[in-house]
Design a protein around this motif. Structure first.
Motif, PDB file in Angstrom:
ATOM      1  N   ASP A  92      -9.190  -7.066   8.684  1.00 23.98           N
ATOM      2  CA  ASP A  92      -7.451  -7.776   7.214  1.00 23.98           C
ATOM      3  C   ASP A  92      -6.805  -6.363   6.922  1.00 23.98           C
ATOM      4  N   LYS A  93      -8.205  -5.964   6.163  1.00 22.42           N
ATOM      5  CA  LYS A  93      -7.284  -4.399   5.736  1.00 22.42           C
ATOM      6  C   LYS A  93      -6.247  -3.710   6.526  1.00 22.42           C
ATOM      7  N   TRP A  94      -6.888  -3.142   7.384  1.00 18.89           N
ATOM      8  CA  TRP A  94      -5.659  -2.728   8.271  1.00 18.89           C
ATOM      9  C   TRP A  94      -5.046  -3.457   8.783  1.00 18.89           C
ATOM     10  N   SER A  95      -4.950  -4.693   9.590  1.00 15.04           N
ATOM     11  CA  SER A  95      -3.754  -5.443   9.255  1.00 15.04           C
ATOM     12  C   SER A  95      -2.337  -5.385   8.181  1.00 15.04           C
ATOM     13  N   ASN A  96      -2.855  -5.697   7.073  1.00 12.94           N
ATOM     14  CA  ASN A  96      -2.361  -6.353   6.408  1.00 12.94           C
ATOM     15  C   ASN A  96      -1.925  -4.946   6.012  1.00 12.94           C
ATOM     16  N   ARG A  97      -2.270  -3.664   6.414  1.00 11.08           N
ATOM     17  CA  ARG A  97      -1.655  -2.225   6.231  1.00 11.08           C
ATOM     18  C   ARG A  97      -0.868  -1.838   6.641  1.00 11.08           C
ATOM     19  N   ILE A  98      -0.147  -2.200   8.239  1.00 11.46           N
ATOM     20  CA  ILE A  98       0.066  -1.993   9.313  1.00 11.46           C
ATOM     21  C   ILE A  98       1.590  -3.454   8.869  1.00 11.46           C
ATOM     22  N   ASN A  99       1.580  -4.425   8.375  1.00  8.18           N
ATOM     23  CA  ASN A  99       2.400  -5.294   7.994  1.00  8.18           C
ATOM     24  C   ASN A  99       3.308  -4.621   7.230  1.00  8.18           C
ATOM     25  N   ASN A 100       2.927  -4.144   6.225  1.00  7.51           N
ATOM     26  CA  ASN A 100       3.601  -3.662   4.546  1.00  7.51           C
ATOM     27  C   ASN A 100       4.117  -2.555   5.210  1.00  7.51           C
ATOM     28  N   TYR A 101       3.130  -1.296   6.133  1.00  7.30           N
ATOM     29  CA  TYR A 101       3.675  -0.305   7.051  1.00  7.30           C
ATOM     30  C   TYR A 101       5.356  -0.560   7.408  1.00  7.30           C
ATOM     31  N   LEU A 102       5.705  -1.664   8.380  1.00 11.72           N
ATOM     32  CA  LEU A 102       7.136  -2.083   9.085  1.00 11.72           C
ATOM     33  C   LEU A 102       8.099  -2.481   8.464  1.00 11.72           C
ATOM     34  N   GLY A 103       7.455  -3.476   7.113  1.00 15.03           N
ATOM     35  CA  GLY A 103       8.382  -3.071   5.943  1.00 15.03           C
ATOM     36  C   GLY A 103       9.204  -2.009   5.129  1.00 15.03           C
ATOM     37  N   TYR A 104       8.180  -1.221   5.118  1.00 10.52           N
ATOM     38  CA  TYR A 104       8.829  -0.620   4.377  1.00 10.52           C
ATOM     39  C   TYR A 104       9.975   0.387   5.606  1.00 10.52           C
ATOM     40  N   GLY A 138      23.774   4.082   5.257  1.00 14.35           N
ATOM     41  CA  GLY A 138      24.412   5.773   4.277  1.00 14.35           C
ATOM     42  C   GLY A 138      23.840   4.531   2.919  1.00 14.35           C
ATOM     43  N   ARG A 139      22.743   4.008   2.445  1.00 15.05           N
ATOM     44  CA  ARG A 139      22.619   3.910   1.593  1.00 15.05           C
ATOM     45  C   ARG A 139      21.375   4.462   0.691  1.00 15.05           C
ATOM     46  N   THR A 140      21.075   4.025  -0.465  1.00 10.28           N
ATOM     47  CA  THR A 140      20.073   4.961  -1.219  1.00 10.28           C
ATOM     48  C   THR A 140      19.171   3.912  -2.030  1.00 10.28           C
ATOM     49  N   LEU A 141      17.688   3.549  -2.151  1.00 14.54           N
ATOM     50  CA  LEU A 141      17.042   2.599  -3.645  1.00 14.54           C
ATOM     51  C   LEU A 141      16.718   3.148  -4.302  1.00 14.54           C
ATOM     52  N   HIS A 142      16.813   2.812  -5.636  1.00 19.80           N
ATOM     53  CA  HIS A 142      16.113   3.143  -6.781  1.00 19.80           C
ATOM     54  C   HIS A 142      15.599   1.392  -7.302  1.00 19.80           C
ATOM     55  N   PHE A 143      14.238   2.362  -7.193  1.00 23.09           N
ATOM     56  CA  PHE A 143      13.156   1.426  -7.231  1.00 23.09           C
ATOM     57  C   PHE A 143      12.308   1.811  -8.332  1.00 23.09           C
ATOM     58  N   GLU A 144      12.034   0.528  -9.712  1.00 26.78           N
ATOM     59  CA  GLU A 144      11.550   0.978 -10.883  1.00 26.78           C
ATOM     60  C   GLU A 144      10.061   0.063 -10.886  1.00 26.78           C
ATOM     61  N   GLN A 145       8.808   0.698 -11.126  1.00 26.60           N
ATOM     62  CA  GLN A 145       8.013  -0.460 -11.302  1.00 26.60           C
ATOM     63  C   GLN A 145       8.057  -0.361 -12.140  1.00 26.60           C
ATOM     64  N   GLY A 146       8.188  -0.013 -13.388  1.00 21.78           N
ATOM     65  CA  GLY A 146       8.164   0.099 -14.955  1.00 21.78           C
ATOM     66  C   GLY A 146       6.441   0.184 -14.766  1.00 21.78           C
ATOM     67  N   ASN A 147       6.091  -1.168 -15.580  1.00 24.40           N
ATOM     68  CA  ASN A 147       4.574  -0.661 -16.102  1.00 24.40           C
ATOM     69  C   ASN A 147       3.623  -2.444 -15.052  1.00 24.40           C
ATOM     70  N   TRP A 193      11.292  -0.902   8.045  1.00 20.53           N
ATOM     71  CA  TRP A 193      12.591  -1.984   8.124  1.00 20.53           C
ATOM     72  C   TRP A 193      13.723  -1.135   7.286  1.00 20.53           C
ATOM     73  N   TYR A 194      12.917  -1.247   5.357  1.00 25.28           N
ATOM     74  CA  TYR A 194      14.085  -1.084   4.679  1.00 25.28           C
ATOM     75  C   TYR A 194      14.476   0.201   4.611  1.00 25.28           C
ATOM     76  N   ARG A 195      13.645   1.176   5.224  1.00 24.13           N
ATOM     77  CA  ARG A 195      13.980   2.782   4.941  1.00 24.13           C
ATOM     78  C   ARG A 195      15.133   3.237   6.405  1.00 24.13           C
ATOM     79  N   SER A 196      15.182   1.876   7.301  1.00 20.47           N
ATOM     80  CA  SER A 196      15.522   2.155   8.150  1.00 20.47           C
ATOM     81  C   SER A 196      17.270   1.790   8.157  1.00 20.47           C
ATOM     82  N   PHE A 197      17.615   0.435   7.512  1.00 23.88           N
ATOM     83  CA  PHE A 197      18.380  -0.376   7.167  1.00 23.88           C
ATOM     84  C   PHE A 197      19.223   0.327   6.962  1.00 23.88           C
ATOM     85  N   PHE A 198      18.299   1.283   5.305  1.00 22.62           N
ATOM     86  CA  PHE A 198      19.824   2.257   4.089  1.00 22.62           C
ATOM     87  C   PHE A 198      19.583   3.326   5.285  1.00 22.62           C
TER      88      PHE A 198
END
Length: 259
Positions: free
Chosen positions: A37-49, A60-69, A51-56
């Motif tokens: 499950d760990k590796w299955s979940n990690r692949i899915n999470n990477y695909l989401g990443y 021509g957009r950039t993302l400002h992600f602020e995780q804070g605490n 996806w977002y990077r490709s679209f941006f």
């Protein structure tokens, strides 16, 4: 078809036509079946990443992600965010990689967006709570509540408390259904806000967002049901947290655009 609709089509064409997704999802399901499950979940999470990077990148957009605490590895809870249009979904499924916590387990609560965009259940192994079941003319609220609590045993659930896409930058009042579940069963809330997604539209009122070319995805803070004596004060606190952060970001957006 308007400009915003064209961008939505582009966004959801990426996981359909890019070969990395069928290959990655195939391996993900093999790992899932074999108990990795760990590796299955990690692949899915990477695909989401990816996806977002490709679209941006394409737009021509950039993302400002602020995780804070924000602690992504805390107890299972609701992660809530405002909902302007369907293009925020890649940010949500990319959240584990954005926070550098590649093993975060997330599910997703949504209605028609799940029916339209089948890639979402595929990427999350159908660990989806479908709000459409709750919003039908004769909803079975008991089953819906049971499904929500069952999913929370193994992962957190991302949802939009406004209950629908707004197609504006305004944070609309929260719907009470799922929030009442959170309050009654002491489910913690992690509040996020996204800003700038209507920069993809051709509306004049959002022209400053086109110029800035930045989308903001920030953590606002956490809400604990046990800290509030009534549901109304609990709901208001979550709304206020999100709206205050949204106003902060909007001030940054306007100041960043040359006069």
């Amino acid at each position: 078809m308007g400009q915003l609709q064209l961008y939505v089509v582009l966004c959801y064409a990426i996981p359909i036509f890019v070969i990395l997704f069928p290959i990655g999802l195939s391996f993900s399901y093999i790992f899932k079946i074999t108990g990795l499950d760990k590796w299955s979940n990690r692949i899915n999470n990477y695909l989401g990443y990816f996806w977002y990077r490709s679209f941006f990148l394409l737009t021509g957009r950039t993302l400002h992600f602020e995780q804070g605490n924000w602690d992504p590895n805390g107890n299972n809870r609701f992660l809530i965010c405002n909902h302007t249009n369907a293009m925020e979904v890649p940010l949500i499924v990319a959240l584990p990689y954005l926070s550098n916590s590649k093993n975060v387990k997330l599910s997703y609560l949504g209605g028609d967006i799940i029916q339209r965009y089948k890639i979402i259940p595929l990427m999350m192994h159908k660990t989806i709570v479908e709000a459409v079941i709750y919003s039908e003319k004769k909803p079975n609220f008991r089953n819906f509540k049971t499904d929500v609590l069952k999913v929370l045993k193994t992962r957190s659930i991302f949802l939009y408390p406004e209950g629908e896409r707004t197609f504006t930058e305004e944070v609309k009042p929260f719907q009470t259904g799922v929030m009442k579940i959170a309050y009654k069963f002491n489910v913690d809330l992690d509040v996020f806000v996204v800003s700038g997604m209507m920069g993809y539209s051709d509306l004049e009122e959002y022209s400053h967002l086109k110029k800035s070319k930045t989308v903001y995805f920030h953590f606002c803070g956490s809400i604990k049901a046990k800290d509030y004596s009534t549901f109304e004060t609990y709901l208001a606190a979550a709304e206020t947290l999100m709206k205050d952060k949204k106003r902060e970001i909007e001030a940054i957006e306007r100041s960043a655009v040359p006069v």
